[in-house]
Enzyme design. Sequence first.
Site, short mmCIF file in Angstrom:
data_model
loop_
_atom_site.label_atom_id
_atom_site.label_comp_id
_atom_site.label_asym_id
_atom_site.label_seq_id
_atom_site.Cartn_x
_atom_site.Cartn_y
_atom_site.Cartn_z
N ASN A 1 33.84 39.11 32.39
CA ASN A 1 33.49 38.64 33.57
C ASN A 1 31.86 38.92 33.97
O ASN A 1 31.36 38.88 34.99
CB ASN A 1 34.10 39.09 34.61
CG ASN A 1 34.28 40.59 35.11
OD1 ASN A 1 33.55 41.39 34.61
ND2 ASN A 1 35.34 40.90 35.59
N ARG B 1 29.49 36.42 38.69
CA ARG B 1 30.84 36.15 38.04
C ARG B 1 31.12 34.60 38.01
O ARG B 1 31.71 34.01 37.02
CB ARG B 1 32.26 37.04 38.50
CG ARG B 1 31.97 38.31 37.95
CD ARG B 1 33.16 39.20 38.58
NE ARG B 1 32.99 40.30 38.24
CZ ARG B 1 33.54 41.55 38.99
NH1 ARG B 1 34.08 41.39 40.07
NH2 ARG B 1 33.61 42.91 38.49
N HIS C 1 29.99 44.67 36.09
CA HIS C 1 31.09 45.58 36.68
C HIS C 1 30.27 46.40 37.97
O HIS C 1 29.24 46.68 37.97
CB HIS C 1 31.19 46.84 35.52
CG HIS C 1 32.05 48.02 36.27
ND1 HIS C 1 33.40 47.76 36.41
CD2 HIS C 1 31.67 49.25 36.34
CE1 HIS C 1 33.97 49.13 36.73
NE2 HIS C 1 32.82 50.14 36.83
N ARG D 1 29.44 44.39 45.13
CA ARG D 1 30.62 43.76 44.93
C ARG D 1 30.64 42.42 45.49
O ARG D 1 31.31 41.47 44.89
CB ARG D 1 31.83 44.80 45.36
CG ARG D 1 31.92 45.91 44.59
CD ARG D 1 33.24 46.83 44.94
NE ARG D 1 34.48 46.13 44.51
CZ ARG D 1 35.01 46.09 43.40
NH1 ARG D 1 34.31 46.76 42.33
NH2 ARG D 1 36.11 45.53 43.11
N THR E 1 36.84 39.61 41.02
CA THR E 1 36.92 39.87 39.36
C THR E 1 37.77 38.58 38.47
O THR E 1 37.26 38.68 37.65
CB THR E 1 38.08 41.19 39.16
OG1 THR E 1 37.45 42.24 40.22
CG2 THR E 1 38.10 41.63 37.98
#
Length: 114
Positions: A54, A44, A57, A24, A30
Site C-alpha cells: 500500500n 494509498r 507506513h 495517517r 490501510t
Amino acid sequence: LTQTCGGPMWAYILAHENAISLWRSLMGPTKVFRARNCVPDSIRGAYGLTDTRNTTHGSDSPASASREIAFFFPEFNEQLWYQQEEPRLRCGQMYYNAEKRVHCVIRGEETELT
C-alpha cells in the site's frame, strides 16, 4: 518491521503536535480498495497496489512511533530531542532544509541538527 519494505525506502521522523493523526490522514485507509473509493487523493488511494503493498507506513501511536524510530534511527535520542530541540521548533527557531533533509537552527550561522 522487517516485512514493511519490499524495495528501496526512505524513513523519516515527522515532528508536529499531531504528526501521527495528520500523517495517517494523508496516507488514507490501510485497505487500498477502500482508499481508492473513499479517499482517492490519499497516498494509498493514488499509489497503493494491494493491502500488503500500500506504498506507505505510519505509526499508529506514540509508543509505536518510539519503537519504530529506535529501529530505523538507532543513533537518535528521542528524550534528548524533546528536551533540547522540540522547544526550539515550537518557538520558530528552526526550519527544515529540504536540500540537506535536516532541521537547522536559525542563527547568524546555520547549524544542522540530526
